[in-house]
Enzyme design. Sequence first.
Site, short mmCIF file in Angstrom:
data_model
loop_
_atom_site.label_atom_id
_atom_site.label_comp_id
_atom_site.label_asym_id
_atom_site.label_seq_id
_atom_site.Cartn_x
_atom_site.Cartn_y
_atom_site.Cartn_z
N ARG A 1 -9.11 2.96 -15.58
CA ARG A 1 -8.33 3.86 -14.74
C ARG A 1 -8.86 5.28 -14.71
O ARG A 1 -9.27 5.78 -13.67
CB ARG A 1 -6.85 3.88 -15.20
CG ARG A 1 -5.96 4.66 -14.25
CD ARG A 1 -4.57 4.88 -14.81
NE ARG A 1 -3.95 3.64 -15.27
CZ ARG A 1 -2.77 3.59 -15.88
NH1 ARG A 1 -2.11 4.73 -16.12
NH2 ARG A 1 -2.26 2.45 -16.27
N HIS B 1 -7.33 -3.61 -5.59
CA HIS B 1 -6.63 -2.57 -6.35
C HIS B 1 -5.12 -2.58 -6.03
O HIS B 1 -4.64 -1.75 -5.25
CB HIS B 1 -7.23 -1.20 -6.02
CG HIS B 1 -6.90 -0.13 -7.01
ND1 HIS B 1 -7.51 -0.02 -8.24
CD2 HIS B 1 -6.00 0.88 -6.96
CE1 HIS B 1 -7.02 1.03 -8.89
NE2 HIS B 1 -6.09 1.58 -8.13
N TYR C 1 -3.32 8.38 10.61
CA TYR C 1 -3.95 9.30 11.56
C TYR C 1 -5.43 9.51 11.29
O TYR C 1 -6.20 9.79 12.21
CB TYR C 1 -3.25 10.66 11.53
CG TYR C 1 -1.79 10.62 11.86
CD1 TYR C 1 -1.35 10.18 13.11
CD2 TYR C 1 -0.83 11.02 10.93
CE1 TYR C 1 0.00 10.13 13.42
CE2 TYR C 1 0.52 10.99 11.24
CZ TYR C 1 0.94 10.54 12.47
OH TYR C 1 2.27 10.50 12.79
#
Length: 374
Positions: A70, A116, A160
């Site tokens: 991580r 993931h 977007y």
Amino acid sequence: MKWYEDLYVGDSIEGKVNRIKWKINHHAGTVSIYVIAFASNRQNLLDIIPAWELMQKSYIDYAMSVIIARALPDVRDGLKPVQRRTLYDMYELGIRYDKPYRKCARIVGDTMGKYHPHGDSSIYDALVHMTEDYSLNAPLVDGHGNFGSIDGDGAAAMRYTEARLSKPGMMLLDNLDKGLVDFLPNFDDSEKEPAVLPATLPNLLINGTTGIAVGMATNIPPHNPTEVIDAVIAYMDRPGISIDKLMDYIPAPDFPTGGIIINASDMRDIYEKGEGKIRLRARTEIEKGDAGRTNIVITEIPYTISGNKLKLVESLAALAKDKVFDEIYDVRDESSKEGIRIVVEVKKGRDIDNLLNGLYKKSQMEDTYGVNLL
């Protein structure tokens, strides 16, 4: 502790463990806590272990997961797992620097579904970071749309924005099909993912990294790509090369936001010990202003406020408003796509050098970057 291993990795404990109880024994002034597991028939006792042993193993498992999978990058490709998986997914989708951009929502969704499964926000945050030319010397992703700014503005929603791999990003993935790296099963064994990328680019030193794990942390500054590549070639030619010789190629970090390292003489000690503090100072120019005033123009800022330039401008304006420095007439941010330009307008006839020294002391025009080469 067979029952505990099954309970930890299994999706279901039905048929293995019916219930778990905690038992507290008081004896001779001491308290002992045990974890008791019963089989599904509610009769057969599977195991009894001390609670401290269970908690110790659980915490070690958690710590190793954070450290390895991580928070800390792999030294070979300089990437954390979420970054590696995102880049690999873009590679698999064919979203390369010579191909059209694709919606980030598609990239994030595909990465989360295949490699993931830890939430879309962590993936998108990693993707956005890899586009930031004010954070990285060699951005690994080419973003199209609003990906935030050096002022601290956040990126637009992933529906977007669009992205594709950059040329440096492709350099980490080139030759992936040549059998140079191992592939591992993903979280549900439905796909394969690379354990590490082939990485013909020394990404860890060029782009640096930061990460906080359990019991350890890293903070590696970015360096000049040309200098790093020359140093890597020198090291390959002479594996026993000394730090002093390597510093002929890499004298110090090279930050994307520029600035001046004012304790460059400490760099030898920092590189040798792997830790230390770099003092960074904004780069300034002196210009003539209107009505006889003088302008202090900040053109480069310390890397420590990369992504938060607005905070520096606001702090300078506050120092003027609160009369901490009566010499300041006005503070303006005239930055544009061409570069940083923060103007501190100084009243006529004031001591510029004295004001600058005060600003270095009272604002983030001078700051400290903590190095931890872990």
